[in-house]
Design a protein around this motif. Structure first.
Motif, PDB file in Angstrom:
ATOM      1  N   MET A  33       0.835  -1.207   0.000  1.00  0.00           N
ATOM      2  CA  MET A  33       0.000   0.000   0.000  1.00  0.00           C
ATOM      3  C   MET A  33       0.867   1.253   0.000  1.00  0.00           C
ATOM      4  N   TYR A  34       1.898   1.271   0.834  1.00  0.00           N
ATOM      5  CA  TYR A  34       2.798   2.422   0.911  1.00  0.00           C
ATOM      6  C   TYR A  34       3.440   2.690  -0.453  1.00  0.00           C
ATOM      7  N   ASN A  35       4.005   1.646  -1.051  1.00  0.00           N
ATOM      8  CA  ASN A  35       4.677   1.808  -2.344  1.00  0.00           C
ATOM      9  C   ASN A  35       3.709   2.236  -3.446  1.00  0.00           C
ATOM     10  N   THR A  36       2.500   1.714  -3.417  1.00  0.00           N
ATOM     11  CA  THR A  36       1.515   2.036  -4.453  1.00  0.00           C
ATOM     12  C   THR A  36       1.060   3.485  -4.362  1.00  0.00           C
ATOM     13  N   VAL A  37       0.828   3.984  -3.150  1.00  0.00           N
ATOM     14  CA  VAL A  37       0.437   5.390  -3.001  1.00  0.00           C
ATOM     15  C   VAL A  37       1.601   6.293  -3.408  1.00  0.00           C
ATOM     16  N   ILE A  41       1.558   9.122  -6.413  1.00  0.00           N
ATOM     17  CA  ILE A  41       1.952  10.524  -6.265  1.00  0.00           C
ATOM     18  C   ILE A  41       2.989  10.906  -7.321  1.00  0.00           C
ATOM     19  N   MET A  42       3.928  10.021  -7.565  1.00  0.00           N
ATOM     20  CA  MET A  42       5.036  10.328  -8.472  1.00  0.00           C
ATOM     21  C   MET A  42       4.749   9.953  -9.921  1.00  0.00           C
ATOM     22  N   GLY A  43       3.716   9.143 -10.165  1.00  0.00           N
ATOM     23  CA  GLY A  43       3.469   8.616 -11.497  1.00  0.00           C
ATOM     24  C   GLY A  43       2.612   9.514 -12.368  1.00  0.00           C
ATOM     25  N   GLU A  44       2.185   8.921 -13.455  1.00  0.00           N
ATOM     26  CA  GLU A  44       1.359   9.640 -14.418  1.00  0.00           C
ATOM     27  C   GLU A  44      -0.079   9.750 -13.910  1.00  0.00           C
ATOM     28  N   LYS A  45      -0.728  10.842 -14.281  1.00  0.00           N
ATOM     29  CA  LYS A  45      -2.100  11.088 -13.833  1.00  0.00           C
ATOM     30  C   LYS A  45      -3.064   9.986 -14.244  1.00  0.00           C
ATOM     31  N   LYS A  46      -2.852   9.387 -15.407  1.00  0.00           N
ATOM     32  CA  LYS A  46      -3.787   8.378 -15.897  1.00  0.00           C
ATOM     33  C   LYS A  46      -3.783   7.107 -15.035  1.00  0.00           C
ATOM     34  N   ASP A  47      -2.691   6.864 -14.289  1.00  0.00           N
ATOM     35  CA  ASP A  47      -2.584   5.660 -13.465  1.00  0.00           C
ATOM     36  C   ASP A  47      -3.025   5.872 -12.016  1.00  0.00           C
ATOM     37  N   ILE A  48      -3.235   7.102 -11.619  1.00  0.00           N
ATOM     38  CA  ILE A  48      -3.503   7.403 -10.204  1.00  0.00           C
ATOM     39  C   ILE A  48      -4.726   6.649  -9.689  1.00  0.00           C
ATOM     40  N   ASN A 100      -0.765  12.479   0.080  1.00  0.00           N
ATOM     41  CA  ASN A 100       0.377  12.674   0.979  1.00  0.00           C
ATOM     42  C   ASN A 100       0.019  12.381   2.434  1.00  0.00           C
ATOM     43  N   GLU A 101      -1.184  12.778   2.859  1.00  0.00           N
ATOM     44  CA  GLU A 101      -1.628  12.470   4.220  1.00  0.00           C
ATOM     45  C   GLU A 101      -1.729  10.954   4.411  1.00  0.00           C
ATOM     46  N   SER A 102      -2.270  10.274   3.415  1.00  0.00           N
ATOM     47  CA  SER A 102      -2.381   8.814   3.477  1.00  0.00           C
ATOM     48  C   SER A 102      -1.006   8.175   3.501  1.00  0.00           C
ATOM     49  N   LEU A 103      -0.095   8.708   2.708  1.00  0.00           N
ATOM     50  CA  LEU A 103       1.262   8.164   2.641  1.00  0.00           C
ATOM     51  C   LEU A 103       1.969   8.277   3.986  1.00  0.00           C
ATOM     52  N   GLU A 104       1.769   9.380   4.700  1.00  0.00           N
ATOM     53  CA  GLU A 104       2.376   9.547   6.020  1.00  0.00           C
ATOM     54  C   GLU A 104       1.902   8.463   6.981  1.00  0.00           C
ATOM     55  N   ILE A 105       0.617   8.216   6.997  1.00  0.00           N
ATOM     56  CA  ILE A 105       0.065   7.191   7.881  1.00  0.00           C
ATOM     57  C   ILE A 105       0.552   5.811   7.456  1.00  0.00           C
ATOM     58  N   LEU A 106       0.523   5.546   6.160  1.00  0.00           N
ATOM     59  CA  LEU A 106       0.977   4.242   5.654  1.00  0.00           C
ATOM     60  C   LEU A 106       2.452   4.019   5.935  1.00  0.00           C
ATOM     61  N   SER A 107       3.221   5.078   5.932  1.00  0.00           N
ATOM     62  CA  SER A 107       4.645   4.967   6.249  1.00  0.00           C
ATOM     63  C   SER A 107       4.852   4.454   7.675  1.00  0.00           C
ATOM     64  N   VAL A 108       4.102   5.029   8.604  1.00  0.00           N
ATOM     65  CA  VAL A 108       4.196   4.601  10.007  1.00  0.00           C
ATOM     66  C   VAL A 108       3.716   3.153  10.161  1.00  0.00           C
ATOM     67  N   LEU A 109       2.596   2.825   9.526  1.00  0.00           N
ATOM     68  CA  LEU A 109       2.075   1.460   9.609  1.00  0.00           C
ATOM     69  C   LEU A 109       3.057   0.462   8.989  1.00  0.00           C
TER      70      LEU A 109
END
Length: 121
Positions: A33-37, A41-48, A100-109
């Motif tokens: 989940m962390y890597n996918t989010v 964020i860093m990828g192309e808009k069509k894949d978000i 980004n908010e989700s990524l912060e939480i996922l990072s801790v988890l």
């Protein structure tokens, strides 16, 4: 007969997940989940949206496991359910702030479950 590499890769990944011990599987899912989010964020808009949908699918699986395993009310299970629900809701929006908010939480988890897994081994 032609073999579809994408299908084989998907099958291999699924088998890899299913054969992991449960505590490794949970750590792996948090890492995924962390890597996918992060990729969303860093990828192309069509894949978000596809990436965020796959993270939401994992969250639904984790929520069902926590609810099933946490039949007696305990604080850790209740806290995880709240976090998973919050992340799921945040990812309904495809905006950078929510991701980004989700990524912060996922990072801790992710870090927490990774440490727990290493202690278990």
């Amino acid at each position: 007969m032609r073999v579809d590499i994408k299908t084989v890769s998907s099958y291999y990944k699924q088998m890899q997940i299913e054969t992991l011990p449960q505590y490794n599987r949970v750590a792996f899912l948090h890492e995924t989940m962390y890597n996918t989010v992060r990729q969303a964020i860093m990828g192309e808009k069509k894949d978000i949206r596809n990436r965020l949908d796959s993270v939401q699918d994992i969250l639904v699986q984790l929520i069902s496991v926590v609810k099933k395993d946490g039949e007696e009310e305990n604080e850790i299970a209740a806290g995880l359910l709240l976090l998973y629900d919050y992340i799921y809701t945040k990812l309904e929006n495809s905006d950078t702030v929510s991701m980004n908010e989700s990524l912060e939480i996922l990072s801790v988890l992710h870090e927490t479950f990774d440490k727990l897994m290493k202690k278990r081994v």
